[in-house]
Design a protein around this motif. Structure first.
Motif, short mmCIF file in Angstrom:
data_model
loop_
_atom_site.label_atom_id
_atom_site.label_comp_id
_atom_site.label_asym_id
_atom_site.label_seq_id
_atom_site.Cartn_x
_atom_site.Cartn_y
_atom_site.Cartn_z
N THR A 226 -2.29 7.40 -26.29
CA THR A 226 -1.76 8.18 -25.17
C THR A 226 -0.24 8.21 -25.18
N GLN A 227 0.30 9.28 -24.61
CA GLN A 227 1.74 9.43 -24.41
C GLN A 227 1.97 10.02 -23.03
N VAL A 228 3.23 10.23 -22.70
CA VAL A 228 3.58 10.72 -21.36
C VAL A 228 4.13 12.14 -21.44
N LEU A 229 3.68 13.00 -20.50
CA LEU A 229 4.30 14.32 -20.38
C LEU A 229 5.58 14.22 -19.56
N PHE A 230 5.49 13.57 -18.39
CA PHE A 230 6.68 13.34 -17.58
C PHE A 230 6.36 12.35 -16.47
N ALA A 231 7.41 11.70 -15.97
CA ALA A 231 7.27 10.78 -14.83
C ALA A 231 7.16 11.59 -13.55
N LEU A 232 6.49 11.02 -12.55
CA LEU A 232 6.20 11.74 -11.32
C LEU A 232 6.97 11.21 -10.11
N TYR A 233 6.66 10.00 -9.68
CA TYR A 233 7.32 9.41 -8.51
C TYR A 233 7.00 7.92 -8.49
N PRO A 234 7.78 7.13 -7.76
CA PRO A 234 7.52 5.68 -7.72
C PRO A 234 6.36 5.34 -6.79
N ASN A 235 5.53 4.41 -7.23
CA ASN A 235 4.43 3.89 -6.44
C ASN A 235 4.85 2.58 -5.78
N VAL A 236 4.48 2.42 -4.52
CA VAL A 236 4.90 1.25 -3.74
C VAL A 236 3.72 0.30 -3.57
N VAL A 237 3.95 -0.98 -3.82
CA VAL A 237 2.90 -2.00 -3.70
C VAL A 237 2.83 -2.44 -2.24
N GLN A 238 1.72 -2.09 -1.56
CA GLN A 238 1.62 -2.28 -0.13
C GLN A 238 0.43 -3.18 0.23
N PHE A 239 0.75 -4.41 0.68
CA PHE A 239 -0.26 -5.35 1.17
C PHE A 239 -0.34 -5.16 2.69
N ILE A 240 -1.46 -4.65 3.16
CA ILE A 240 -1.61 -4.27 4.56
C ILE A 240 -2.41 -5.32 5.32
N VAL A 241 -1.94 -5.66 6.52
CA VAL A 241 -2.67 -6.60 7.39
C VAL A 241 -2.62 -6.06 8.82
N PRO A 242 -3.55 -6.48 9.67
CA PRO A 242 -3.45 -6.11 11.09
C PRO A 242 -2.15 -6.67 11.67
N ALA A 243 -1.59 -6.00 12.64
CA ALA A 243 -0.30 -6.41 13.22
C ALA A 243 -0.35 -7.81 13.80
N ASP A 244 -1.52 -8.22 14.33
CA ASP A 244 -1.64 -9.55 14.94
C ASP A 244 -2.16 -10.61 13.97
N SER A 245 -2.17 -10.30 12.68
CA SER A 245 -2.68 -11.24 11.68
C SER A 245 -1.77 -12.46 11.54
N ASP A 246 -2.37 -13.60 11.16
CA ASP A 246 -1.57 -14.80 10.90
C ASP A 246 -1.04 -14.81 9.46
N ILE A 247 -1.26 -13.72 8.74
CA ILE A 247 -0.72 -13.57 7.38
C ILE A 247 0.66 -12.93 7.49
N ILE B 205 -12.21 -7.31 6.40
CA ILE B 205 -11.33 -8.00 5.45
C ILE B 205 -10.07 -8.41 6.19
N ASP B 206 -9.36 -9.37 5.62
CA ASP B 206 -8.12 -9.86 6.23
C ASP B 206 -6.90 -9.07 5.79
N ALA B 207 -6.95 -8.53 4.59
CA ALA B 207 -5.82 -7.78 4.03
C ALA B 207 -6.34 -6.82 2.98
N GLY B 208 -5.55 -5.80 2.72
CA GLY B 208 -5.93 -4.83 1.68
C GLY B 208 -4.70 -4.37 0.94
N VAL B 209 -4.87 -4.10 -0.36
CA VAL B 209 -3.76 -3.63 -1.18
C VAL B 209 -3.95 -2.15 -1.49
N ILE B 210 -2.92 -1.37 -1.27
CA ILE B 210 -2.88 0.02 -1.73
C ILE B 210 -1.57 0.20 -2.46
N VAL B 211 -1.66 0.55 -3.72
CA VAL B 211 -0.47 0.83 -4.50
C VAL B 211 -0.39 2.35 -4.63
#
Length: 309
Positions: free
Chosen positions: A102-123, A180-186
């Motif tokens: 595989t090769q690349v045609l072109f870059a698109l945009y930056p992906n952000v690593v997002q660990f999501i928790v409820p606002a009142d979580s102890d995490i 679940i306690d937390a979830g990751v969306i990149v």
């Protein structure tokens, strides 16, 4: 006689129509609630409307890993993937069994690593994730590869957490329902799945410490520190996270002329792409080779060089 002629015309019609099937293509995207799918649909529409005898549709997939494998085995013409996953494919590192052609045609945009928790979580920190039930992303997705790699770099293994394997939609649904306690969306900043969740639930996104960000970048240069401003999602404070570029991947065997034409048409219609998908403001000719370690396809490179004489 009439029936014989009619059948003959039908057969002839089928024979004439056959070449059209060779020009039907797919672009691998991701979950319908992510950014890959609408971006892939927009690119497919623009190419179909502006390249003669070319018809493309967007395919829902498990994202990066699946897309790269399908492109490598020529089951898709192109696929969207995270840069770190594309680099692993090119060098033949896990989760890939060998080097992918595989090769690349072109870059698109930056992906952000997002660990999501409820606002009142102890995490409150990444280390607080130990022992918690966490969705690390769907099997075969770039989210899962990134989540596992980043946690490993910081000394947290899959055995240290109660890992779940959910896609974007299932992750936000499980968070909303307390499963679940937390979830990751990149994904892109402002990705639909998190935006929708923030409208109905109070959430936070974990910040990485400067030391953690430095350690991650040192271990894998495709990750860079990224500051997300407050209210990127409803009532979510500013957060500091790693980010990695997304790229459009194709097979090394793609015809040079087609690769050139697809690149040219995409950038000639960049305003339409940005109107449909805001994060593509980062998609520029200058940023085409943003991912280091994986070369541009010769057709794409020709277009890039024409604008960098």
């Amino acid at each position: 006689m009439y029936n014989i002629v009619k059948k003959g015309l039908m057969i002839l019609g089928l024979t004439i129509a056959l070449p059209a099937f060779a020009n039907n293509y797919t672009i691998g995207t991701g979950s319908q609630s992510g950014t890959y799918y609408p971006l892939g649909g927009t690119l497919a529409k623009i190419w179909s409307e502006n390249i003669p005898d070319f018809n493309m549709r967007a395919e829902v997939t498990a994202a990066s890993v699946e897309n790269i494998i399908k492109v490598a085995t020529q089951k898709q013409l192109v696929g969207i993937a995270m840069g770190n996953v594309a680099l692993k494919a090119y060098t033949g590192e896990k989760p890939f069994p060998r080097k992918m052609p595989t090769q690349v045609l072109f870059a698109l945009y930056p992906n952000v690593v997002q660990f999501i928790v409820p606002a009142d979580s102890d995490i409150h920190t990444i280390s607080d994730l130990k022992g918690k039930k966490i969705s690390l992303g769907a099997p075969g997705s770039g989210t899962r590869v990134s989540a596992v790699n980043i946690l490993n770099i910081l000394g947290i293994t899959e055995n240290d957490v109660k890992a779940q394997s959910l896609n974007y939609t299932a992750t936000t649904s499980a968070l909303a329902n307390g499963q679940i306690d937390a979830g990751v969306i990149v994904g892109s900043l402002g990705v639909g799945a998190i935006t929708e969740l923030s409208l109905t639930r109070k959430i936070r996104i974990l910040s990485f410490t400067p030391q953690e960000l430095k350690k991650i970048s040192a271990a894998n240069s495709s990750y860079q520190a990224f500051t997300a401003p407050a209210n990127s999602y409803k009532n979510v404070p500013e957060f500091e996270v790693p980010a990695v570029w997304n790229v459009l991947v194709t097979n090394q065997k793609m015809d040079d002329k087609l690769a050139y034409e697809m690149t040219k048409v995409a950038f000639e219609n960049i305003d339409k792409i940005r109107q449909a998908v805001g994060v593509t403001k980062f998609m520029t000719i200058d940023n085409m080779p943003k991912l280091k370690g994986v070369p541009l396809h010769p057709g794409a490179l020709k277009y890039y060089q024409e604008h960098h004489q």
